[in-house]
Each structure stands twice: as C-alpha cells, then as structure tokens.
Design an enzyme around this catalytic site. Structure first.
Site, PDB file in Angstrom:
ATOM      1  NE  ARG A   1      45.211  43.372  30.415  1.00  0.00           N
ATOM      2  CZ  ARG A   1      46.479  43.396  30.836  1.00  0.00           C
ATOM      3  NH1 ARG A   1      47.462  43.499  29.969  1.00  0.00           N
ATOM      4  NH2 ARG A   1      46.751  43.324  32.122  1.00  0.00           N
TER       5      ARG A   1
ATOM      6  CB  SER B   1      39.025  43.319  39.448  1.00  0.00           C
ATOM      7  OG  SER B   1      40.387  43.071  39.216  1.00  0.00           O
TER       8      SER B   1
ATOM      9  CG  ASP C   1      43.258  45.564  40.776  1.00  0.00           C
ATOM     10  OD1 ASP C   1      43.018  45.281  41.963  1.00  0.00           O
ATOM     11  OD2 ASP C   1      42.753  46.559  40.214  1.00  0.00           O
TER      12      ASP C   1
END
Length: 472
Positions: free
Chosen positions: A108, A177, A230
């Site tokens: 994203r 991540s 995250d």
C-alpha cells in the site's frame, strides 16, 4: 391355521427382538462413540486450562525474558529489538507525509496531510497494488523498481488538499514486515525473506538503500525518514491520538508486541541516550516460550510438523494462523476415534490448515465443534492477556503505587483481525487481564483498537523523525 398363525407370530416376535437388539446395539455403539468424542473434548479442556495462578507464572516468565533480552543480544528467546524510534508522534506534527506498507503479496502507498494539534489528519489517500508473482522471486533491482514506479504514479496524482512547503523534500515512512537487523531509524539489513518472497540479492542489504536507489532511478525526490514494522506503527498511531499509549499488540495471522522503555533500562544499548529518554522496543514476543504454557498433543504435533519446529511457540498458541489448525487436529481425532462425522472421515478434515464446512451434521455435533473452538480460542486469549500483564509488570504498571499516589493511566493499542473480528477472543482477553490485575489497577488500564497502524503509523513516524523538525 392355528399352528401357522402361532408360527408366524413366533417368527414376527423373533424378528422384532432381533431388530430391537440391533437397534439397542447400534444405540450403544453410537453412545460409546459419542462418549469418546466428549472424552476427547474434556481432555482438551483439562490440557488447555489456564487458571489465574498459571497465567501469573506466564506473566512473570515473560517479564524475566524481557529483562534478559534487554541485557544482551541472544540472551533470551525474546529478541527485544531496539527500534531506534525515540520520538513518538505528539499530535503537533504538521505537513505532507507518505507511507509505504510492504508485508505480503500486496503493498500500500498512503499520503496524509497533517494539520497540527487543531487540524490533526486533515486529509489522507491510499492505493493498494498487487505484486506480480515473478517479481517475488526475481531480482532486488526489479522488485524495488516496480514499487518505486507505482509510488511515482501515486505521487504524481497529488491533488488539492495536499501541500508540500516550497524547497522541502517529500518524506516517507517505510513499513517493512520482514525480518531485518535495524541499524538506525532509517536503515536496516534484510535477514531473510518470508511470505513467498525469495530474492537472494536483497538478503544482507539495507532495504532503505534499495528503495532509495530505486526512487532515484524513477526520478522521485523522496527521503525515507523511518523504517518500522507494523507493531511499532500501531504504537505510533495509537500515541498520536492518546499520549498514554505505551504498549502495542498485534493479534492477527501472527502476533507481536512493542512498548516504550526507559532508554537507561536497556543494558545492551551502547549509544548516546536519546534526548527523550525513551526507546521503543520491538519484542518479537511470538518466540516466547515457557514451561508454564499449557500445551497439548495437538500443539506438539503442529510444532514438530511446522517449518520452524521449536520456534514461535507462543505465536502457535495464540495467533490466528494456528487456532484453526489446532481445532482441525482435535476434530480429526474425534472423526477417527469417535466417527463424529460418520463412518467416513471428511476429506477436507485431513488437509492441514484447511478447516472448511462439513455438511450433514447434527445440531448436537455442531454444538460440540463450537465447544472445541471456544476451548482453543479462550486458551489463546488468556495467554495473550498474560503476555500483556507481563509487559505491564516490566513497566511497573501492574500494581498500585505504595505511596498512595494516583495510578498512572496506561493504554494498550491493539490491532489485527483476530482481535478485531473474533469477539469471544477479545472479550476473554480483556476480562482475563482485568482479573489478573485486580479491580483497582485495571481501572487505570485501557485496551483500544488502533486500526491501520502499518499505514498511518508509518507516515506519522516519518513526521516525528522529519529532517525539518524545529523549523517553522
């Protein structure tokens, strides 16, 4: 005719007795099978039991491992990674910031316009992009060029409501991540790929450097201000809206926790103490293990057959990726030993990590399945609560002050699909934590759902670590 009638009656009676005997035998057999299924459930309940006394032992063990992990590298199952995040958002951040969230087969890109304490998040936009499968196993150059090209397109679509002051460079928070060895707030070398990626020439490289070079090749003038995961993003997002957020926990497919530690309480930190006096620690608590954790034959089999036997034991007991697989293994034993779903074992039940709808079941059977799910989920929730209690204990927030002063308010920011969507799990976690801490202390502890830490949180960390801090 009388003898024939009597004979017929005898035959009918004999047949009726035989049928009755078969019915009784069948019922006894069914009752025996059902009793075996119930016995398997009761044994599961016993092995999964997590009474308060055991949970307090788990919390104590978590705290001990935290101390050990902070003392030296490799001193604990908990990595206790120094994140180099020493400035969390305050709410005063102002300006335009970007975020890139790379953690799977999609990534994203996000931008936010911050308006300071009054305007807060004035505007935000994001796009999600799929990564072509061939790029997940290609070269580092190809992967990061693709990401940079998509980010360039996103930047070019900047519209009204987004304002970058003249002469300033765009800044980005990078949520990555995958396992990295962090070397500064804006640098870290890739240890290994996971989640289907296999690009050998990226391993050992600074992922921020790889992204920066790709952005330059695409003609994008952008500085990566923060490299985070995250969990730390969730902590940052939570702190932006509430200054009392000190802990963040992810409970989704996997699990992790991060918290704000006093910098002088980190023996393995050899650098200058940050001006804030604080440092965010990425615990990597999924790898926690203790003899006090209640495990079963199903957990042991799952672990031994996994890709990482002996590792991530805590994660395998409490996270979304594994709860369904534990249930599947219990149901398979019931199907095998107690013919719970009929004489034939449903084929879908024999496929690891696939727990699908099984047709033609009785209400009684479905209720039993629900009980199995509840036992496994509630054990996970209670153990997760014990982990949170251990972190609070390390921070000294688990007891009332001895001097009678007011309890310090502490907020735990939580995110992840397991916590957000599995109501039984989240409610059990919260009630268990309250029971462990007691009425007085728990009145000062709040659990809040902090959505989208990996996106918004990364952009906020880019803002709190901006090169322009202090400028008007």
């Amino acid at each position: 005719m009388g003898k024939v009638a009597v004979g017929a009656a005898v035959v009918c009676a004999a047949t009726a007795c035989a049928v009755a005997a078969l019915v009784v035998k069948h019922r006894m057999k069914c009752a025996g099978r059902w009793a075996r299924a119930v016995a398997i459930l009761r044994e599961l309940e016993e092995k999964c039991a997590a009474p308060a006394a055991k949970l307090k032992q788990v919390a104590d063990a978590m705290m001990v491992e935290m101390h050990a992990g902070l003392a030296s590298e490799g001193g604990s199952k908990l990595k206790m990674i120094i994140s180099f995040v020493d400035n969390l958002p305050t709410g005063d951040e102002d300006g335009l910031f970007y975020a890139l969230d790379l953690g799977g087969t999609n990534f994203r890109v996000l931008r936010i316009q911050l308006g300071g304490r009054q305007g807060r998040v004035a505007k935000q936009e994001f796009e999600e992009v799929s990564i072509p499968p061939h790029l997940m196993v290609g070269s580092s150059h190809e992967l990061f060029d693709y990401i940079a090209s998509e980010l360039a397109k996103f930047v070019s679509s900047e519209g009204e409501g987004f304002q970058l002051p003249a002469g300033r460079q765009r800044e980005l928070g990078f949520t990555f991540s995958f396992p990295v060895r962090q070397t500064s707030i804006s640098s870290g070398t890739l240890i290994k790929w996971t989640k289907g990626f296999s690009i050998e020439d990226t391993v050992g490289q600074d992922v921020v450097g790889e992204l920066t070079k790709a952005l330059e090749r695409q003609g994008v003038d952008m500085r990566v201000s923060a490299l985070v995961n995250d969990t730390i993003g969730t902590l940052a997002g939570g702190r932006y809206y509430d200054k009392d957020v000190s802990v963040a926990v992810i409970l989704g497919t996997g699990t992790n926790a991060a918290y704000v530690e006093r910098a002088n309480a980190i023996p393995k930190w050899h650098g200058l103490l940050p001006k804030s006096g604080e440092m965010v620690i990425n615990m990597e608590w999924g790898n926690f293990r203790s003899s006090h954790l209640p495990t079963t034959e199903y957990d042991n089999a799952l672990d031994s057959e996994s890709l990482n036997p002996g590792e991530q034991i805590y994660e395998k007991l409490i996270s979304g990726m594994y709860l369904g697989e534990i249930v599947r293994r219990v149901l398979l034993k019931m199907a095998t030993e107690a013919t719970l779903f009929g004489d034939k074992i449903p084929p879908k039940l024999e496929i690891p990590f696939i727990l699908r709808y099984i047709s033609s079941t009785s209400l009684k059977t479905r209720k039993l399945v629900v009980e199995v799910c509840d036992v496994v989920a509630k054990r996970g929730a209670r153990l997760a609560a014990a982990g949170v209690a251990g972190v609070l204990k390390k921070l000294g927030r688990d007891v009332a002050p001895k001097d009678g002063s007011e309890l310090q308010r502490t907020v735990v920011a939580m995110d992840g699909g397991l916590f957000e969507h599995y109501t039984i799990f989240s409610e059990c976690l919260e009630s268990t934590l309250k029971g462990l801490l007691g009425e007085e202390v728990s009145s000062a502890i709040s659990i809040v759902h902090a959505n989208d830490g990996s996106g918004l949180g990364a952009a906020l960390l880019a803002a709190s670590h901006s090169q322009y801090l202090g400028e008007s």
